[in-house]
Design a protein around this motif. Structure first.
Motif, PDB file in Angstrom:
ATOM      1  N   PRO A   3       9.232  20.773  23.133  1.00  0.00           N
ATOM      2  CA  PRO A   3       8.676  19.840  22.143  1.00  0.00           C
ATOM      3  C   PRO A   3       9.505  18.570  22.017  1.00  0.00           C
ATOM      4  O   PRO A   3       8.949  17.484  21.809  1.00  0.00           O
TER       5      PRO A   3
ATOM      6  N   ALA B 265       7.754  15.027  22.681  1.00  0.00           N
ATOM      7  CA  ALA B 265       7.668  14.036  21.608  1.00  0.00           C
ATOM      8  C   ALA B 265       8.172  12.673  22.054  1.00  0.00           C
ATOM      9  O   ALA B 265       7.506  11.641  21.838  1.00  0.00           O
TER      10      ALA B 265
ATOM     11  N   LEU C 242       1.809  19.546  21.438  1.00  0.00           N
ATOM     12  CA  LEU C 242       2.792  19.587  20.360  1.00  0.00           C
ATOM     13  C   LEU C 242       2.234  20.286  19.126  1.00  0.00           C
ATOM     14  O   LEU C 242       2.909  21.111  18.505  1.00  0.00           O
TER      15      LEU C 242
ATOM     16  N   GLN D 286       3.693  23.965  17.314  1.00  0.00           N
ATOM     17  CA  GLN D 286       4.381  23.930  16.021  1.00  0.00           C
ATOM     18  C   GLN D 286       4.550  25.343  15.471  1.00  0.00           C
ATOM     19  O   GLN D 286       3.633  26.163  15.540  1.00  0.00           O
TER      20      GLN D 286
ATOM     21  N   TRP E 253       9.733  22.528  14.801  1.00  0.00           N
ATOM     22  CA  TRP E 253       9.734  22.699  16.252  1.00  0.00           C
ATOM     23  C   TRP E 253      11.172  22.961  16.702  1.00  0.00           C
ATOM     24  O   TRP E 253      12.120  22.458  16.094  1.00  0.00           O
TER      25      TRP E 253
ATOM     26  N   THR F  81      14.483  18.082  16.520  1.00  0.00           N
ATOM     27  CA  THR F  81      13.190  18.092  17.201  1.00  0.00           C
ATOM     28  C   THR F  81      12.054  17.925  16.204  1.00  0.00           C
ATOM     29  O   THR F  81      11.062  17.227  16.483  1.00  0.00           O
ATOM     30  N   THR F  82      12.166  18.540  15.042  1.00  0.00           N
ATOM     31  CA  THR F  82      11.130  18.404  14.022  1.00  0.00           C
ATOM     32  C   THR F  82      10.995  16.950  13.586  1.00  0.00           C
ATOM     33  O   THR F  82       9.880  16.442  13.398  1.00  0.00           O
TER      34      THR F  82
ATOM     35  N   CYS G 124       9.216  14.963  16.325  1.00  0.00           N
ATOM     36  CA  CYS G 124       7.781  15.248  16.302  1.00  0.00           C
ATOM     37  C   CYS G 124       7.114  14.565  15.110  1.00  0.00           C
ATOM     38  O   CYS G 124       5.991  14.052  15.219  1.00  0.00           O
TER      39      CYS G 124
ATOM     40  N   THR H  12       4.693  19.415   8.724  1.00  0.00           N
ATOM     41  CA  THR H  12       5.968  18.851   9.172  1.00  0.00           C
ATOM     42  C   THR H  12       6.720  18.220   8.008  1.00  0.00           C
ATOM     43  O   THR H  12       7.941  18.394   7.870  1.00  0.00           O
TER      44      THR H  12
END
Length: 322
Positions: free
Chosen positions: A36, A40, A65, A69, A75, A88-89, A92, A111
């Motif tokens: 991910p 992204a 993506l 999740q 992520w 990573t979150t 994204c 998110t």
């Protein structure tokens, strides 16, 4: 107690299995999980270069993506089996905020809730503080992450003030100078230092007039250096994230037609998988082969690099910058 005969048989069987795993070319290959993080930054880089031209790749990447999740809205660096993390979150979140359509509103809301759990709120101050806290003094990862956040608009109108500068002008100095200063060495320092340092300078010039002049004079020279060190296939260290960070930085500075961007985009496009995802790196053969050869070396055999070979990377300053 370990039975010596059983141990020797185990070693012999493992050695035979390792040798049998070689490819016809006599090397060892591997396969990385889709990432991910890589997806992204790759999607966002393509979006900044030409959203219409790469529409299908962007849409496929966003779709992948969303499907990857995790239930808590986060992520991880690899697919769902990897625990979610703030970095990573956040990447994204940035790409869905900048590129995603109404179709991904539920993904974006999940998110946001997860990021609030990580950072306390979605304010630029809270986001930047939690990122810098995660990496300490090392700017190697924190600055690229916040650079993408600034480019995506999730840090607000004055988002660049939350992105700490990288002294890209240092790339003009001889490499021996860095060893003399005992600066931290990281493997991908040079392209990150130049591209990400320059995009910060482009959008947010330093107040110090001397520093501003030095960096202005060093822009073209360090860009030429970046072009010189780019591999023929366009991918810096075969890494999708690093190459994508370089591409998005230059593209946002109105350098979409720069040779580094063109070659970098070709590398990103060639690296995409059928499901719309990207791995962190494209080829594990060198790494896996190195480990395999080391494992097959007889006991007591020493194989080491010379001093010059081990210090052949330009350092990225991890302390405070001007």
């Amino acid at each position: 107690m370990i039975d010596h005969d059983i141990l020797q048989d185990t070693i012999a069987n493992t050695r035979r299995r390792l040798l049998d795993a070689r490819t016809p070319e006599g090397i060892w290959a591997g396969h990385l999980s889709s990432s991910p993080l890589a997806a992204a930054v790759a999607v966002f880089a393509l979006h900044l270069v030409d959203a219409n031209r790469f529409r299908s790749l962007i849409e496929n990447g966003l779709r992948w993506l969303a499907s990857s999740q995790q239930d808590d809205g986060s992520w991880g660096d690899a697919e769902k089996q990897d625990p979610g993390n703030i970095s990573t979150t956040l990447l994204c979140y940035a790409v869905f905020s900048a590129v995603g359509s109404e179709a991904y509103s539920e993904t974006l809301e999940k998110t946001k809730k997860r990021l609030i759990q990580y950072a306390g709120s979605l304010t630029p101050q809270a986001i930047s503080q939690v990122v810098y806290a995660a990496y300490g003094k090392d700017r190697t990862f924190a600055v690229p992450i916040l650079t993408m956040c600034a480019l995506a608009g999730v840090l607000g109108e004055n988002g660049w003030r939350f992105v700490r500068p990288l002294p890209f002008e240092l790339a003009m100095l001889p490499r021996g100078f860095f060893r003399w200063l005992k600066l931290t060495v990281v493997s991908y320092a040079l392209p990150a230092l130049i591209a990400i340092g320059q995009v910060k300078f482009y959008f947010d010039r330093p107040a110090n007039p001397a520093v501003r002049l030095i960096r202005k004079l060093g822009r073209n020279r360090t860009l030429r250096q970046l072009e010189k060190i780019q591999p023929a296939n366009g991918g810096f260290l075969e890494a999708i994230p690093l190459t994508s960070f370089v591409v998005m930085s230059l593209a946002s500075m109105e350098l979409k037609d720069h040779p580094v961007v063109s070659k970098g985009v070709d590398f990103i496009v060639r690296s995409v998988r059928e499901d719309g995802s990207w791995p962190i790196d494209t080829d594990l053969s060198t790494w896996v082969t190195s480990l395999s050869v080391e494992a097959l070396l007889p006991p007591g055999y020493e194989a080491s690099l010379s001093e010059s070979e081990r210090t052949n990377d330009l350092p990225l300053v991890s302390g405070s910058a001007v």
